[in-house]
Design a protein around this motif. Structure first.
Motif, short mmCIF file in Angstrom:
data_model
loop_
_atom_site.label_atom_id
_atom_site.label_comp_id
_atom_site.label_asym_id
_atom_site.label_seq_id
_atom_site.Cartn_x
_atom_site.Cartn_y
_atom_site.Cartn_z
N LEU A 40 -11.89 -29.35 39.17
CA LEU A 40 -11.72 -29.26 37.72
C LEU A 40 -13.01 -28.77 37.07
N THR A 41 -14.15 -29.10 37.67
CA THR A 41 -15.42 -28.58 37.17
C THR A 41 -15.43 -27.06 37.25
N GLU A 42 -14.99 -26.54 38.37
CA GLU A 42 -14.94 -25.09 38.56
C GLU A 42 -13.96 -24.44 37.59
N LEU A 43 -12.81 -25.06 37.41
CA LEU A 43 -11.82 -24.52 36.48
C LEU A 43 -12.34 -24.58 35.03
N SER A 44 -13.06 -25.62 34.70
CA SER A 44 -13.60 -25.78 33.35
C SER A 44 -14.60 -24.68 33.02
N ASN A 45 -15.39 -24.31 34.01
CA ASN A 45 -16.38 -23.26 33.80
C ASN A 45 -15.75 -21.87 33.78
N LYS A 46 -14.58 -21.75 34.39
CA LYS A 46 -13.92 -20.45 34.46
C LYS A 46 -13.01 -20.21 33.26
N TYR A 47 -12.37 -21.27 32.77
CA TYR A 47 -11.42 -21.14 31.67
C TYR A 47 -11.94 -21.85 30.42
N ILE A 48 -11.07 -22.39 29.60
CA ILE A 48 -11.48 -22.93 28.29
C ILE A 48 -11.48 -24.46 28.30
N ASN A 49 -12.65 -25.02 28.12
CA ASN A 49 -12.80 -26.47 27.95
C ASN A 49 -13.53 -26.70 26.63
N ILE A 65 -1.29 -22.74 30.59
CA ILE A 65 -1.37 -24.06 31.22
C ILE A 65 -2.36 -24.90 30.42
N VAL A 66 -1.94 -26.11 30.06
CA VAL A 66 -2.83 -27.05 29.39
C VAL A 66 -2.94 -28.31 30.26
N ILE A 67 -4.16 -28.65 30.64
CA ILE A 67 -4.43 -29.89 31.37
C ILE A 67 -5.15 -30.82 30.40
N ALA A 68 -4.58 -31.98 30.13
CA ALA A 68 -5.19 -32.86 29.12
C ALA A 68 -5.10 -34.33 29.55
N GLY A 69 -6.20 -35.02 29.46
CA GLY A 69 -6.17 -36.46 29.66
C GLY A 69 -5.43 -37.10 28.50
N ASP A 70 -4.63 -38.11 28.78
CA ASP A 70 -3.92 -38.75 27.67
C ASP A 70 -4.86 -39.65 26.88
N HIS A 71 -5.70 -40.40 27.58
CA HIS A 71 -6.66 -41.29 26.93
C HIS A 71 -7.75 -41.62 27.93
N THR A 72 -8.81 -42.25 27.50
CA THR A 72 -9.83 -42.69 28.44
C THR A 72 -9.30 -43.87 29.26
N SER A 73 -9.87 -44.07 30.41
CA SER A 73 -9.38 -45.10 31.33
C SER A 73 -9.56 -46.50 30.76
N MET A 74 -8.61 -47.37 31.07
CA MET A 74 -8.69 -48.77 30.66
C MET A 74 -9.26 -49.64 31.78
N ASP A 75 -9.71 -49.02 32.86
CA ASP A 75 -10.26 -49.76 33.98
C ASP A 75 -11.70 -50.16 33.68
N ALA A 76 -11.87 -51.37 33.16
CA ALA A 76 -13.20 -51.82 32.71
C ALA A 76 -14.17 -51.99 33.86
N ASN A 77 -13.70 -52.35 35.03
CA ASN A 77 -14.58 -52.56 36.17
C ASN A 77 -15.29 -51.28 36.60
N ILE A 117 -5.74 -22.81 30.23
CA ILE A 117 -5.75 -21.70 31.18
C ILE A 117 -4.76 -20.63 30.74
N ASN A 118 -5.21 -19.39 30.76
CA ASN A 118 -4.39 -18.24 30.38
C ASN A 118 -3.94 -18.33 28.93
N SER A 119 -4.85 -18.73 28.08
CA SER A 119 -4.57 -18.77 26.65
C SER A 119 -4.47 -17.36 26.08
N SER A 120 -3.64 -17.20 25.06
CA SER A 120 -3.49 -15.90 24.41
C SER A 120 -4.67 -15.56 23.51
#
Length: 501
Positions: A193-202, A394-406, A423-426
């Protein structure tokens, strides 16, 4: 041994003690294990819990309820049972009363009452319930002052409408990345995902990889889905007994699903859990004429056995495979499609590690995150090799931050955000980094990525991030936005909730 009567003082003291210990243990357990909001807690008390994962419930029963029963039993047994017993022992022709213990029951009653009151108020303060109710007393016109009615905005779609594949990834946040690329880990748990973020739109809140800031009403799954597709937070008034009383879920909202449905899109929402949980099915059926593929659909179609059940239903490995089949079917028509899916393996607590995943790290969630990164990358690669990809965003999106406190307990001096990738935005923009925005801004941004021209670049409370318009957070500051969205909004209740009553 002779039973006399019920000792109501001691019975009341026992009940007070039980409540005090239960609140104390539950608060400690919840704060140690979960990063949740009061809005989420209140919401889930008002919607059906059918379809919920029982792992958390069983953990609560074992670590809180069972312990409370044991502690109360031991304490009351040592002091005195709520039922008076006399035990007389005859020793050398003398009757000696050896039970019950001699202590002041009135003082004990008062002590446990005070202890219960203290424990309840302490729990309310620590969890944030007190602050939540104070916010409900305060009124705000922030939503009313800034809301842009989507129905009244001129939307111009391109002549050839573009397909949308939208992936809600459970609890996906940049925090999983290594520090040098925008995360908080020593080792990058999501290199692909790091590579994809640098290649497309984050879109990022920093100069490197980042994401959307969190605000009240968007920090759990259905709240996030509402936020990203309707541009509003999910707020439920505390005076309502059950959200299930309403004919439709947020009847006054006008959403991405409704806009695309009006434009002739075929729409399917896929998840590996029960769609009913958290009101997801109600929301999707109310807004956009979605087909829904969930855990029960997979059983009905013979994809899984009738007795198959892991984690929340079926795991992401199967979800991505079924998604490929459904997308292929949607693409075989001559109509545009919106395929949206929700993953689940990275859900708290600890995530679910499938058998095909590698075990490279000491903790389960790190392995799950690494495996999820691999699955998303493979899914993106598959899409990009399909004939329909050229006309698909293509849109990849986190729904929310994790609730895993540990897992995130040591994260300090770092703004946790939700991840996004287009990805592949107009359309594109040079204004990607050091942006301050929320997931509500994804609503118009997603439409813009499909080549839709949005008059004014604002829908609901969201701003098109491809434009030069300021988001609400950029205009007012994150602290002010959070403060106002936490307050009661009569406009919100009247427009979005009571609309069909």
């Amino acid at each position: 041994m002779k039973k006399n009567k019920i000792n109501y003082k001691l019975l009341g003291a026992t009940i007070f003690l039980f409540i005090a210990l239960l609140f104390s243990l539950t608060t400690k357990w919840a704060l140690k294990n979960f990063d949740f909001t009061v809005e989420e807690l209140i919401f889930h008390l008002k919607v059906p819990m059918k379809g919920a994962n029982l792992v958390v419930l069983f953990d609560f029963l074992r670590k809180c309820l069972l312990k409370t029963f044991i502690y109360v039993f031991i304490i009351t047994f040592i002091l005195k049972n709520p039922f008076e017993w006399e035990l007389n022992v005859k020793i050398k022709n003398k009757i000696i009363n050896v039970y019950p213990l001699n202590y002041n029951e009135t003082i004990y009653f008062i002590f446990t009452l005070i202890l219960m009151i203290f424990s309840v108020f302490s729990a309310f303060n620590k969890i944030g319930i007190t602050a939540y109710f104070n916010d409900q007393i305060s009124k705000s016109t922030f939503i009313e002052d800034n809301y842009v009615e989507p129905k009244e905005v001129n939307l111009v779609f391109p002549e050839k409408k573009k397909n949308l594949i939208y992936v809600f990834v459970e609890s996906l946040e940049p925090t999983y990345l290594s520090k040098n690329v925008g995360g908080y880990q020593e080792v990058n748990l999501m290199p692909r995902l790091t590579e994809l973020s640098n290649k497309y739109i984050n879109f990022s809140n920093t100069s490197i990889i980042g994401g959307a800031l969190t605000v009240p009403g968007v920090t759990w799954t259905i709240g996030a889905i509402v936020s990203e597709t309707a541009g509003i937070p999910l707020k439920i008034p505390i005076e309502e007994n059950s959200y299930g009383e309403y004919k439709t879920f947020l009847p006054g909202a006008y959403t991405l699903g409704e806009i695309l449905n009006k434009e002739g899109y075929n729409q399917l929402f896929m998840m590996g859990s029960d769609a009913i949980f958290g009101g997801r099915k109600s929301y999707l059926e109310s807004h956009g004429n979605y087909q829904i593929f969930d855990y029960y659909t997979a059983k009905e179609r013979g994809r899984i056995e009738n007795d198959y059940y892991v984690w929340w239903g079926f795991e992401d490995n199967k979800l991505f495979e079924y998604a490929k089949e459904e997308i292929t079917n949607l693409a075989s028509t001559n109509e545009p499609f919106n395929f949206t899916m929700l993953t689940v393996d990275t859900h708290f607590p600890g995530g679910y590690l499938s058998s095909e995943c590698e075990t490279l790290f000491d903790d389960n969630l790190s392995n799950v995150a690494y495996c999820t990164d691999k699955k998303i990358n493979e899914f993106v690669n598959w899409i990009q090799n399909q004939p329909f990809y050229e006309n698909t965003t293509i849109v990849i999106a986190g729904d929310h931050t994790s609730m895993d406190a540990n897992f995130f307990s040591d994260v300090t001096d770092y703004e946790r955000t939700t991840y996004n990738l287009f990805i592949n935005s107009s359309v594109s923009t040079d204004n990607l980094k050091n942006r301050y925005f929320t997931t509500m801004d994804y609503f118009p941004t997603t439409l813009a990525s499909l080549g839709v021209q949005i008059d004014g670049n604002k829908l609901a409370l969201g701003t098109n991030l491809f434009s030069n318009e300021e988001t609400l957070v950029e205009k007012y500051g994150i602290d002010y936005v959070r403060k106002e969205l936490a307050k009661r909004s009569n406009f919100y209740n009247k427009k979005f909730i009571y609309n069909d009553k």
